[in-house]
Scaffold this motif. Structure first.
Motif, mmCIF file in Angstrom:
data_model
loop_
_atom_site.group_PDB
_atom_site.id
_atom_site.type_symbol
_atom_site.label_atom_id
_atom_site.label_comp_id
_atom_site.label_asym_id
_atom_site.label_seq_id
_atom_site.Cartn_x
_atom_site.Cartn_y
_atom_site.Cartn_z
ATOM 1 N N HIS A 97 42.908 -9.661 79.344
ATOM 2 C CA HIS A 97 41.686 -9.818 78.541
ATOM 3 C C HIS A 97 42.048 -10.573 77.259
ATOM 4 O O HIS A 97 43.215 -10.872 77.017
ATOM 5 C CB HIS A 97 41.075 -8.448 78.235
ATOM 6 C CG HIS A 97 39.603 -8.411 78.499
ATOM 7 N ND1 HIS A 97 38.703 -9.081 77.722
ATOM 8 C CD2 HIS A 97 38.869 -7.806 79.474
ATOM 9 C CE1 HIS A 97 37.481 -8.891 78.194
ATOM 10 N NE2 HIS A 97 37.538 -8.115 79.263
ATOM 11 N N LYS A 239 39.635 -18.681 87.601
ATOM 12 C CA LYS A 239 40.962 -19.254 87.346
ATOM 13 C C LYS A 239 41.244 -20.489 88.195
ATOM 14 O O LYS A 239 42.317 -21.089 88.067
ATOM 15 C CB LYS A 239 42.045 -18.191 87.593
ATOM 16 C CG LYS A 239 41.981 -17.049 86.595
ATOM 17 C CD LYS A 239 42.267 -17.521 85.167
ATOM 18 C CE LYS A 239 41.501 -16.720 84.145
ATOM 19 N NZ LYS A 239 41.555 -17.291 82.803
ATOM 20 N N LYS A 302 39.783 -14.043 89.357
ATOM 21 C CA LYS A 302 40.892 -13.088 89.314
ATOM 22 C C LYS A 302 40.329 -11.657 89.308
ATOM 23 O O LYS A 302 39.148 -11.448 88.985
ATOM 24 C CB LYS A 302 41.744 -13.332 88.063
ATOM 25 C CG LYS A 302 41.110 -12.820 86.768
ATOM 26 C CD LYS A 302 41.987 -13.079 85.562
ATOM 27 C CE LYS A 302 41.428 -12.419 84.324
ATOM 28 N NZ LYS A 302 42.170 -12.771 83.109
ATOM 29 N N ILE A 304 39.512 -7.996 87.848
ATOM 30 C CA ILE A 304 39.148 -7.548 86.496
ATOM 31 C C ILE A 304 40.341 -6.875 85.818
ATOM 32 O O ILE A 304 41.124 -6.180 86.472
ATOM 33 C CB ILE A 304 37.920 -6.619 86.624
ATOM 34 C CG1 ILE A 304 36.687 -7.518 86.694
ATOM 35 C CG2 ILE A 304 37.836 -5.602 85.504
ATOM 36 C CD1 ILE A 304 35.504 -6.871 87.270
ATOM 37 N N SER A 305 40.456 -7.109 84.511
ATOM 38 C CA SER A 305 41.667 -6.655 83.819
ATOM 39 C C SER A 305 41.549 -5.250 83.229
ATOM 40 O O SER A 305 42.552 -4.706 82.755
ATOM 41 C CB SER A 305 42.053 -7.670 82.736
ATOM 42 O OG SER A 305 40.926 -8.009 81.973
ATOM 43 N N SER A 329 33.990 0.118 83.584
ATOM 44 C CA SER A 329 34.266 -1.252 83.980
ATOM 45 C C SER A 329 33.974 -1.454 85.469
ATOM 46 O O SER A 329 33.860 -0.487 86.222
ATOM 47 C CB SER A 329 35.738 -1.531 83.680
ATOM 48 O OG SER A 329 36.000 -2.892 83.755
ATOM 49 N N ALA A 336 28.618 -10.838 91.836
ATOM 50 C CA ALA A 336 27.961 -11.304 90.608
ATOM 51 C C ALA A 336 28.480 -12.683 90.221
ATOM 52 O O ALA A 336 27.717 -13.550 89.785
ATOM 53 C CB ALA A 336 28.219 -10.313 89.477
ATOM 54 N N ILE A 340 26.623 -16.249 89.149
ATOM 55 C CA ILE A 340 26.899 -16.949 87.882
ATOM 56 C C ILE A 340 27.314 -18.396 88.173
ATOM 57 O O ILE A 340 26.778 -19.332 87.564
ATOM 58 C CB ILE A 340 27.999 -16.213 87.083
ATOM 59 C CG1 ILE A 340 27.542 -14.787 86.754
ATOM 60 C CG2 ILE A 340 28.333 -16.968 85.809
ATOM 61 C CD1 ILE A 340 28.661 -13.845 86.350
HETATM 62 C C1 LIG Z 1 30.494 -10.826 86.597
HETATM 63 C C2 LIG Z 1 31.728 -10.486 85.844
HETATM 64 C C3 LIG Z 1 31.910 -9.172 85.420
HETATM 65 C C4 LIG Z 1 33.055 -8.817 84.736
HETATM 66 N N1 LIG Z 1 33.228 -7.504 84.400
HETATM 67 C C5 LIG Z 1 34.355 -7.135 83.769
HETATM 68 C C6 LIG Z 1 34.580 -5.753 83.454
HETATM 69 O O1 LIG Z 1 33.773 -4.883 83.769
HETATM 70 N N2 LIG Z 1 35.741 -5.460 82.828
HETATM 71 C C7 LIG Z 1 36.671 -6.391 82.493
HETATM 72 O O2 LIG Z 1 37.700 -6.072 81.925
HETATM 73 N N3 LIG Z 1 36.480 -7.709 82.773
HETATM 74 C C8 LIG Z 1 35.351 -8.089 83.400
HETATM 75 N N4 LIG Z 1 35.163 -9.421 83.699
HETATM 76 C C9 LIG Z 1 36.201 -10.410 83.344
HETATM 77 C C10 LIG Z 1 36.419 -10.604 81.852
HETATM 78 O O3 LIG Z 1 35.233 -10.876 81.162
HETATM 79 C C11 LIG Z 1 37.446 -11.726 81.628
HETATM 80 O O4 LIG Z 1 38.553 -11.554 82.445
HETATM 81 C C12 LIG Z 1 37.900 -11.727 80.163
HETATM 82 O O5 LIG Z 1 36.826 -12.086 79.330
HETATM 83 C C13 LIG Z 1 39.092 -12.683 79.901
HETATM 84 O O6 LIG Z 1 38.748 -14.008 80.196
HETATM 85 P P1 LIG Z 1 39.483 -14.867 81.330
HETATM 86 O O7 LIG Z 1 39.707 -13.928 82.486
HETATM 87 O O8 LIG Z 1 38.514 -15.959 81.673
HETATM 88 O O9 LIG Z 1 40.794 -15.372 80.786
HETATM 89 C C14 LIG Z 1 34.022 -9.797 84.415
HETATM 90 C C15 LIG Z 1 33.828 -11.122 84.815
HETATM 91 C C16 LIG Z 1 32.699 -11.472 85.536
HETATM 92 C C17 LIG Z 1 32.502 -12.893 85.979
#
Ligand SMILES: Cc1cc2nc3c(=O)[nH]c(=O)nc-3n(C[C@H](O)[C@H](O)[C@H](O)COP(=O)(O)O)c2cc1C
Length: 379
Positions: A97, A239, A302, A304-305, A329, A336, A340
């Motif tokens: 994240h 990614k 990728k 979810i972190s 989370s 989804a 998007i």
């Molecule tokens: C539809 C969707 C839902 C997401 N839900 C979560 C979540 O519940 N928890 C989380 O840690 N990351 C979630 N993410 C991913 C993070 O927003 C993202 O990994 C983080 O902002 C870091 O950005 P990056 O992965 O683009 O480097 C989600 C992504 C998408 C597309």
């Protein structure tokens, strides 16, 4: 020039999209935007928050009596679980994240970063894309997205009319076109949930009935392949982006990559103007311009972190080892992500469409579009 800015935090009062350069004269169907927002909240593997909220769009500016005026259009999506002021600071940055990097960059709090980095922001990107799609639909352009792979589980795409494929996808818990793969994917998500783990995968978006010549070969930042890659890559957790055959083209000789050209006058009435390709490995783009074939974009998401079984991290205050923070989370947000990517691609295509055909009024754009098709058929 069509432009989009978004604002808002994950648990703030509201999310906003300001869309500048949108033409006058389009009758806006807010129910269509709401359907896309609700699809974005769906899919198997989402966390509790999505069940709490039913997103709906609020059209705040730029529309009068249901029709766009030509001024900036502002779309709002209210956060029904607004609680930002009550939320505590997070001390243990999550690997994957923006927590650690953002806190260092801004010399501030992790909360201040994660609230904006969150994919909650994509609610208004979907709303903006769903508006752009209504403009594209005036010209017969249709956008369709679905899931093609969850982790190691592929889903087979089906043949069929767009209506049939849409019905299949909308009946799928994972937004695939493959009910057999769905059963395996649902079981895999259940397993990951039990393990405290998360999952990613691949989505594909196709755009049909595009005219020739959106984008440009002439300047790097106008090439539509590059612009689509930027827009899709900017989506949280994406990614990788491929156009058409993508990475597979690097593994083949040219004779098995490029789409041979033929001409069939019987098909001259179509957006392809009668230029026929047996294959579409280029994914509808050559030299940064649409080539009359369907646009095909794939994106890799990728996992979810935020993990219920957290990874090793530190406490940013003490610098001592601790496990990463966990807050409610998603386990898998791949379905989804397909919604998007679908709407983000639509917005980028609409930008290029308005560059070619003007952006003042729908009436003028229709005239210029028809005029171009006539000239292009005579070429
Ligand atoms: C539809 C969707 C839902 C997401 N839900 C979560 C979540 O519940 N928890 C989380 O840690 N990351 C979630 N993410 C991913 C993070 O927003 C993202 O990994 C983080 O902002 C870091 O950005 P990056 O992965 O683009 O480097 C989600 C992504 C998408 C597309």
């Amino acid at each position: 020039m069509l432009r989009l800015l978004t604002a808002g935090e994950s648990h703030g009062k509201t999310l906003l999209a300001v869309i500048d350069g949108f033409p006058a004269g389009l009758k806006v169907d807010t129910a269509f935007i709401d359907r896309e927002l609700q699809r974005r909240q769906g899919g198997y593997g989402r966390g509790g928050r999505q069940k709490l909220e039913t997103d709906t769009v609020d059209v705040l500016t730029g529309v009068w009596q249901g029709v766009t005026l030509g001024g900036p259009v502002t779309l709002g999506v209210v956060n029904r679980d607004y609680k930002l002021e009550r939320l505590k600071e997070v001390e243990r940055p999550r690997p994957g994240h923006g927590d650690l990097t953002g806190a260092i960059k801004y010399l501030g709090s992790i909360r201040g970063i994660l609230e904006r980095a969150s994919a909650r922001e994509t609610a208004v990107r979907v709303a903006a894309g769903a508006l752009a799609r209504q403009l594209l639909a005036e010209f017969g352009i249709q956008v369709f997205g679905y899931v093609t792979q969850l982790e190691q589980i592929p889903a087979t795409a089906r043949e069929g009319t767009l209506e049939e494929l849409r019905a299949l996808r909308d009946a799928s818990p994972m937004y695939t076109l493959d009910p057999e793969a769905d059963a395996k994917m649902v079981a895999r998500v259940d397993q990951a949930t039990a393990d405290g783990d998360t999952l990613g995968g691949i989505v594909e978006v196709q755009v049909y009935n595009l005219p020739f010549g959106l984008g440009s070969h002439a300047q790097w930042d106008l090439k539509l392949d590059g612009r689509i890659a930027q827009a899709v890559m900017s989506i949280q957790a994406i990614k990788g982006v491929e156009i058409g055959m993508g990475f597979e083209a690097a593994r083949r000789p040219g004779t098995r990559v490029h789409d041979e050209i033929a001409y069939d006058p019987e098909l001259a009435h179509l957006p392809s103007l009668g230029y026929v390709r047996k294959t579409n490995n280029a994914g509808g783009l050559e030299a940064g311009m649409t080539n009359g074939q369907p646009l095909v974009v794939r994106a890799a998401k990728k996992p979810i972190s935020t993990l219920r079984k957290p990874l090793a991290s530190i406490n940013l205050g003490t610098k001592e080892p601790e496990t990463a923070a966990y807050e409610r989370s998603d386990v898998c947000a791949l379905a989804a992500a397909s919604v998007i990517v679908e709407n983000v691609v639509a917005f980028t295509v609409a930008e290029a469409f308005l560059e070619k055909f003007g952006s003042d009024s729908l009436t003028e754009i229709k005239d210029r579009h028809a005029g171009f098709l006539k000239l292009a058929r005579e070429r």
